[in-house]
Enzyme design. Structure first.
Site, PDB file in Angstrom:
ATOM      1  N   SER A 198      -9.759  -0.149   7.158  1.00 12.06           N
ATOM      2  CA  SER A 198      -9.425  -0.096   6.099  1.00 12.06           C
ATOM      3  C   SER A 198      -8.383  -1.305   5.437  1.00 12.06           C
ATOM      4  O   SER A 198      -7.963  -1.460   3.981  1.00 12.06           O
ATOM      5  CB  SER A 198      -8.306   0.899   5.836  1.00 12.06           C
ATOM      6  OG  SER A 198      -9.088   2.093   6.077  1.00 12.06           O
ATOM      7  N   LYS A 233       0.854  -1.236   0.113  1.00  9.52           N
ATOM      8  CA  LYS A 233      -0.099   0.105   0.065  1.00  9.52           C
ATOM      9  C   LYS A 233       0.931   1.432  -0.020  1.00  9.52           C
ATOM     10  O   LYS A 233       1.670   1.273   0.697  1.00  9.52           O
ATOM     11  CB  LYS A 233      -0.935  -0.107   1.291  1.00  9.52           C
ATOM     12  CG  LYS A 233      -1.827   1.100   1.268  1.00  9.52           C
ATOM     13  CD  LYS A 233      -2.720   0.788   2.662  1.00  9.52           C
ATOM     14  CE  LYS A 233      -3.945   1.812   2.662  1.00  9.52           C
ATOM     15  NZ  LYS A 233      -4.761   1.842   3.928  1.00  9.52           N
ATOM     16  N   SER A 243      -9.479   1.771   3.085  1.00  3.48           N
ATOM     17  CA  SER A 243      -8.844   2.553   2.122  1.00  3.48           C
ATOM     18  C   SER A 243      -7.692   1.731   1.438  1.00  3.48           C
ATOM     19  O   SER A 243      -6.945   2.209   0.497  1.00  3.48           O
ATOM     20  CB  SER A 243      -7.951   3.696   2.875  1.00  3.48           C
ATOM     21  OG  SER A 243      -7.049   3.282   3.746  1.00  3.48           O
TER      22      SER A 243
END
Lengths: 498, 93
Positions: A178, A79, A154
């Site tokens: 997330s 990420k 996210s």
């Protein structure tokens, strides 16, 4: 060679038996990314050269036969909110669009010493602010099961890249759901560890009191392997725990007879969860019962306050953590090398701050900064931030009480399946309500896992298991037993045009 | 309690955010809705409770030892304005 179903365990076996090299495996995934990522937009940066160099080193390690980590040579996505040395790390925000970290996050360093191969950095909501990846300043990621839908957020890029076989596993972060929610939307496994189990050093900070890095993977066993590799105290993160790291894989297969599973009524209200999702979770609960678990009804009375608490605590901490983006030390700035040009852009120091931040931050970041600034300001601190912290204590207390009666708590991960792109992103509050089932565990600092438990309207459904602090072993064991008894993975293969 | 654009202005100044007029109006509306939503917390029963800010222990200490760091140049080069070994900023005084 079909790579559709490679788990870490599968890949590690192929590597150990010399059926394939890490370099060959890496090339397969790089090719796959080139073929399908234009449809998904999961990747922000593909690091082909770095990946191949790392794979080459991993092959050397494997050849030497010495004490090889099960993750050695296995290609992963990371990420973009996790700092990777000399690989652009942007938090998917314009304000860090060209930022090049001078150091690795601890989790990256630990994995690198075990033969990590980084395929690239994947998309997320900017600064992890969001539940759909639509707040990325670089465009949204598409759900591999339906390209018109969101992958969740996210860590949307992480979940999508795993589901679509653009990597074997991914590293994400979970602050208020997330990792878990995108894992549910994309039909994969996502684990949020206990707060303090895994180092936050090198994470671009969002909410310091709830941020947790964690794995997104194809199976529970894979998640356990990744957790094993990165958990443990870190001298660079004073909030990490000194508790010893157990062998997370050892007892995975032990049965769950007499395991007490709590079903909190507040997570199953018809006003909260979609009817079909609830029916799917109810089926899963039946399966747990078949496996010998004892199902116990419980109540977590402060559940309804979790989202409002979260949306005071989070913006407050965000307003503090995002102060560092000031156009002075790094990142986007209206001050630049050309003296004359920069005077036009910013007349003085104050304008360097205000214009750099005004132009560099996206809308959600600015909203959160402002809510936080307001909630912490003189005259409002007690009514907002302190009140939220008091209610947060009650939320934690609910869990502490419940865990005197049960071993794990089972809930839906999300109120519905993946929604359409554009459906919720013009109403911030609507988006915040996506978090109703995942924020409480974050506020209480508890470990939680999401794993696939069914399909509704051709979209994956996830169930969530929560346990006591530092008891990842129990949720992993419960999840593993359920996963083995059901095998949703074979039914959850996205149908992408190659 | 809805926020006026003047209040949004005040918050934006505290947060060092320059906003356009359009943004001020949009955020006034959105922030008001969010603040109204979180107002419900004042109805929560918080008797017999201490605020909970963060798990884990406070004041974890380490030895004050110097450890080498070799990427100083890279850190300085990240700054938009530099001079020699320094990050350059506008005058403060």
């Amino acid at each position: 060679m079909t790579i559709n179903h490679l788990t870490i365990t599968d890949a590690a076996e192929l590597l150990a038996k010399k059926k394939i090299s890490s370099v060959e495996l890496t090339k397969i995934y790089l090719k796959r990314i080139k073929k399908i990522d234009t449809q998904l937009h999961a990747y922000i940066t593909v690091t082909e050269e770095v990946a191949l160099a790392q794979a080459k080193e991993a092959d050397k390690k494997i050849k030497s036969g010495k004490n090889i980590s099960p993750l050695c040579g296995i290609p992963a996505s990371v990420k973009d909110i996790i700092m990777t040395k000399n690989i652009k790390s942007t938090a998917c925000s314009n304000i860090l669009a060209d930022y090049m970290p001078a150091f690795d996050a601890t989790i990256i360093e630990r994995l690198k010493s075990q033969g990590l191969v980084i395929l690239g950095k994947v998309n997320c909501d900017a600064f992890a602010h969001g539940a759909s990846t639509e707040n990325s300043d670089f465009g949204p990621t598409h759900n591999p099961f339906d390209l018109e839908r969101v992958p969740g957020g996210s860590s949307g890029g992480s979940a999508a890249s795993v589901a679509a076989n653009e990597c074997v596993y991914s590293l994400g972060t979970d602050t208020g759901g997330s990792i878990r929610q995108p894992a549910a939307f994309c039909g994969v496994v996502g684990l949020k560890p206990t707060y303090g189990r895994i180092s936050r050093y090198g994470l671009i900070s969002m909410t310091s009191s709830t941020d947790c890095p964690g794995p997104i993977a194809k199976t529970v066993k894979d998640a356990a392997l990744i957790l094993q590799a990165i958990a443990g105290q870190d001298s660079y993160d004073a909030t990490t725990s000194s508790m010893s790291v157990p062998d997370y894989s050892k007892n995975l297969g032990k049965n769950i007879k007499k395991l007490k599973i709590g079903i909190p009524k507040e997570y199953f209200l018809p006003t909260g969860v979609d009817k079909k999702v609830k029916a799917t979770i109810d089926e899963a609960i039946k399966k747990f019962k078949e496996l010998g678990a004892e199902i116990i009804d419980i109540t977590l009375p402060y559940t309804r306050y979790a989202v409002p608490v979260y949306y005071i605590i989070t913006p407050s901490e965000v307003s503090s953590n995002l102060e560092r983006y000031d156009g002075i030390k790094y990142g986007f700035s209206v001050a630049n090398a050309n003296g004359r040009e920069s005077k036009r852009m910013a007349a003085n120091l104050y304008e360097v701050y205000s214009k750099s931040r005004g132009l560099g931050f996206g809308a959600e970041a600015k909203r959160r900064i402002m809510i936080g600034t307001y909630a912490l300001s003189a005259g409002f601190y007690d009514a907002y931030y302190k009140q939220a912290a008091l209610v947060r204590a009650k939320i934690k207390n609910d869990f502490d009480d419940a865990f005197t009666k049960v071993d794990v708590i089972l809930t839906p991960t999300a109120p519905d399946t993946a929604f359409k792109l554009g459906e919720k992103n013009n109403d911030p509050l609507k988006m915040y309500l996506e978090d109703i089932y995942v924020t409480a565990a974050s506020l209480a600092g508890l470990p939680a896992i999401s794993l696939p438990c069914g399909i509704v309207n051709n979209l994956p459904v996830g169930l969530q298991l929560i346990s006591k602090a530092f008891d990842e072993e129990t949720i992993l064991r419960a999840a593993y037993n359920y996963e083995t008894a059901t095998d949703w993975r074979t039914q959850l293969i996205p149908n992408l045009k190659v | 309690m809805p926020l006026s654009t003047q209040e949004v202005d005040k918050i934006a100044k505290l947060a060092r955010l320059e906003l356009t007029e359009e943004e001020k109006n949009k955020y006034a509306e959105q922030l008001s809705a969010i603040l109204e939503y979180v107002e419900q917390l004042k109805n929560a029963d918080i008797t017999n409770t201490e605020p909970f800010f963060q798990s884990g222990s406070a004041n974890v200490l380490r030895q004050d030892e110097i450890k080498p760091f070799t990427e100083t140049k890279q850190l300085i080069d990240s700054a938009p304005q530099q001079e020699g070994n320094f990050i350059k900023v506008r005058s403060i005084l």
